[in-house]
Design a protein around this motif. Structure first.
Motif, PDB file in Angstrom:
ATOM      1  N   UNK A 303      36.731  54.751  -3.524  1.00  9.85           N
ATOM      2  CA  UNK A 303      37.140  53.353  -3.428  1.00  9.85           C
ATOM      3  C   UNK A 303      37.916  52.890  -4.654  1.00  9.85           C
ATOM      4  N   UNK A 304      38.344  53.829  -5.474  1.00  9.64           N
ATOM      5  CA  UNK A 304      39.127  53.542  -6.673  1.00  9.64           C
ATOM      6  C   UNK A 304      38.305  52.820  -7.737  1.00  9.64           C
ATOM      7  N   UNK A 305      37.014  53.051  -7.747  1.00 10.42           N
ATOM      8  CA  UNK A 305      36.140  52.491  -8.782  1.00 10.42           C
ATOM      9  C   UNK A 305      36.000  53.517  -9.906  1.00 10.42           C
ATOM     10  N   UNK A 306      36.370  53.117 -11.123  1.00 12.20           N
ATOM     11  CA  UNK A 306      36.161  53.951 -12.301  1.00 12.20           C
ATOM     12  C   UNK A 306      34.709  53.808 -12.747  1.00 12.20           C
ATOM     13  N   UNK A 307      34.019  54.924 -12.873  1.00 14.06           N
ATOM     14  CA  UNK A 307      32.631  54.932 -13.319  1.00 14.06           C
ATOM     15  C   UNK A 307      32.590  55.530 -14.722  1.00 14.06           C
ATOM     16  N   UNK A 308      32.170  54.739 -15.690  1.00 13.76           N
ATOM     17  CA  UNK A 308      32.137  55.157 -17.091  1.00 13.76           C
ATOM     18  C   UNK A 308      30.680  55.363 -17.492  1.00 13.76           C
ATOM     19  N   UNK A 309      30.289  56.601 -17.705  1.00 11.94           N
ATOM     20  CA  UNK A 309      28.925  56.933 -18.112  1.00 11.94           C
ATOM     21  C   UNK A 309      28.874  57.262 -19.595  1.00 11.94           C
ATOM     22  N   UNK A 310      28.080  56.500 -20.316  1.00 14.03           N
ATOM     23  CA  UNK A 310      27.843  56.785 -21.732  1.00 14.03           C
ATOM     24  C   UNK A 310      26.539  57.551 -21.849  1.00 14.03           C
ATOM     25  N   UNK A 311      26.623  58.730 -22.450  1.00 12.83           N
ATOM     26  CA  UNK A 311      25.458  59.605 -22.561  1.00 12.83           C
ATOM     27  C   UNK A 311      25.073  59.746 -24.028  1.00 12.83           C
ATOM     28  N   UNK A 312      23.783  59.674 -24.273  1.00 11.40           N
ATOM     29  CA  UNK A 312      23.263  59.754 -25.635  1.00 11.40           C
ATOM     30  C   UNK A 312      22.352  60.969 -25.761  1.00 11.40           C
ATOM     31  N   UNK A 313      22.348  61.561 -26.956  1.00 13.98           N
ATOM     32  CA  UNK A 313      21.525  62.734 -27.182  1.00 13.98           C
ATOM     33  C   UNK A 313      20.061  62.332 -27.288  1.00 13.98           C
ATOM     34  N   UNK A 327      37.708  48.337 -11.692  1.00 17.80           N
ATOM     35  CA  UNK A 327      38.795  48.682 -10.786  1.00 17.80           C
ATOM     36  C   UNK A 327      40.103  48.193 -11.403  1.00 17.80           C
ATOM     37  N   UNK A 328      41.209  48.549 -10.777  1.00 16.71           N
ATOM     38  CA  UNK A 328      42.526  48.080 -11.198  1.00 16.71           C
ATOM     39  C   UNK A 328      43.059  47.155 -10.113  1.00 16.71           C
ATOM     40  N   UNK A 334      42.841  45.742 -15.568  1.00 11.16           N
ATOM     41  CA  UNK A 334      41.467  46.199 -15.395  1.00 11.16           C
ATOM     42  C   UNK A 334      40.565  45.020 -15.021  1.00 11.16           C
ATOM     43  N   UNK A 335      39.738  45.224 -14.022  1.00 10.02           N
ATOM     44  CA  UNK A 335      38.781  44.207 -13.576  1.00 10.02           C
ATOM     45  C   UNK A 335      37.390  44.823 -13.598  1.00 10.02           C
ATOM     46  N   UNK A 336      36.498  44.251 -14.382  1.00 14.24           N
ATOM     47  CA  UNK A 336      35.132  44.762 -14.495  1.00 14.24           C
ATOM     48  C   UNK A 336      34.345  44.488 -13.217  1.00 14.24           C
ATOM     49  N   UNK A 337      33.561  45.480 -12.795  1.00  8.66           N
ATOM     50  CA  UNK A 337      32.655  45.338 -11.653  1.00  8.66           C
ATOM     51  C   UNK A 337      31.247  45.225 -12.193  1.00  8.66           C
TER      52      UNK A 337
END
Length: 338
Positions: A303-313, A327-328, A334-337
């Motif tokens: 669906x053109x949704x960018x998923x940004x996963x921040x991973x920590x040790x 999304x764009x 850029x539009x935040x979901x």
């Protein structure tokens, strides 16, 4: 700014991306630049995807000034015969040398493909003034006529504004007649024809579109990144993924595989203007030198949704501590979901 996987072990400068498993194994003894890593933490705190969503084109001078439309010329042909019969190369060899060269001229600069660039001044001269000989001028006039070039009374000459910064022969001087750029090489005349539209349209037509979804498997693949051989967002010869257009918005992910510094830049373009230019993904170190404590990865769903996963040790493992989505829109912003 979001930087991805700073300090990853050197592995194939331009085409290899380390897998998540290898990245995890290298956490304790990562061969990065500690000074660069040290500066990342501060930058990351000041720059987030929420901040990126607030960017307007008017807030970034580079975006406003970076028009993609230019006058450009591509290889057309060479003269049928050698001028004086002293050529050392065959016609096929000359064609092969110039067939992929594109020349761009804007209000200030001449750019010869990836070979050279210079500030220019231009002047109009008769053939006799340019060649400083009536006999030589007549020789070249006959060649122009045979190649159906209508030059009128004058030609336009482009030369470097600063002689010490001039390009090497044969690019040190260009002449234009009848919208044809003409250079002399190995006793032949080489012709470049002005193209309709602009160079970027030609560039876009040759870029391969990668269909959604864009998963980690695709991002980390060895052979999925295509080579970009024209200028987009002031980045030349970069690896890219082109995503499907959003109406009349073109979307690129540009990759910078620069030794240990792996950066992915999201670029959106509308009406030949860069609307968004935003790095996505980063790595963050801790007090212990050469140790990465946090990374961010991205995927793009159907669906053109960018998923940004921040991973920590956490111990020896990486665990997701934060997920953001955006999304764009049809304007390339850029539009935040939530």
């Amino acid at each position: 700014m979001f930087l991805l996987a700073e300090g990853i072990y050197k592995l194939n400068k331009m085409k290899k991306i380390l897998s998540f498993a290898i990245l995890t194994l290298l956490f304790v003894n990562c061969k990065g630049d500690s000074k660069i890593n040290a500066s990342l933490g501060k930058d990351l705190k000041e720059d987030s995807i929420k901040r990126a969503s607030k960017l307007e084109p008017s807030q970034d001078k580079e975006l406003n000034d970076n028009s993609l439309a230019r006058n450009y010329w591509s290889f057309y042909k060479i003269s049928e015969n050698s001028i004086s019969g002293t050529s050392k190369m065959t016609k096929d060899e000359i064609v092969s040398q110039f067939k992929n060269v594109k020349i761009e001229i804007d209000e200030k600069k001449v750019k010869i493909g990836e070979l050279c660039i210079y500030d220019y001044y231009k002047s109009n001269k008769t053939l006799t003034e340019y060649y400083e000989s009536t006999k030589t001028a007549k020789l070249y006039e006959d060649i122009f006529v045979k190649n159906k070039i209508k030059f009128g009374n004058e030609i336009t000459v482009y030369q470097s504004l600063y002689p010490e910064k001039a390009c090497e022969i044969p690019w040190d001087e260009l002449i234009i007649a009848d919208n044809i750029i003409i250079i002399t090489f190995d006793d032949y005349l080489v012709f470049f024809k002005r193209q309709n539209g602009n160079y970027q349209d030609d560039c876009y037509s040759k870029t391969k579109i990668t269909n959604l979804p864009i998963t980690n498997k695709i991002i980390n693949g060895n052979d999925v990144w295509n080579q970009l051989y024209c200028n987009i967002a002031n980045l030349d010869n970069k690896d890219y993924l082109r995503l499907p257009d959003i109406k009349d918005v073109k979307v690129f992910i540009l990759a910078n595989f620069n030794f240990d510094d792996f950066t992915y830049t999201l670029v959106t373009i509308k009406n030949d203007k860069i609307i968004t230019k935003q790095d996505i993904g980063f790595a963050k170190d801790i007090d212990e030198p050469n140790t990465i404590s946090e990374i961010t990865e991205f995927e793009i769903d159907r669906d053109y949704v960018f998923v940004i996963n921040t991973k920590s040790k956490s111990g020896e493992d990486l665990k997701i501590k934060n997920t953001e989505r955006f999304k764009i829109d049809e304007n390339g912003l850029i539009v935040i979901i939530k």
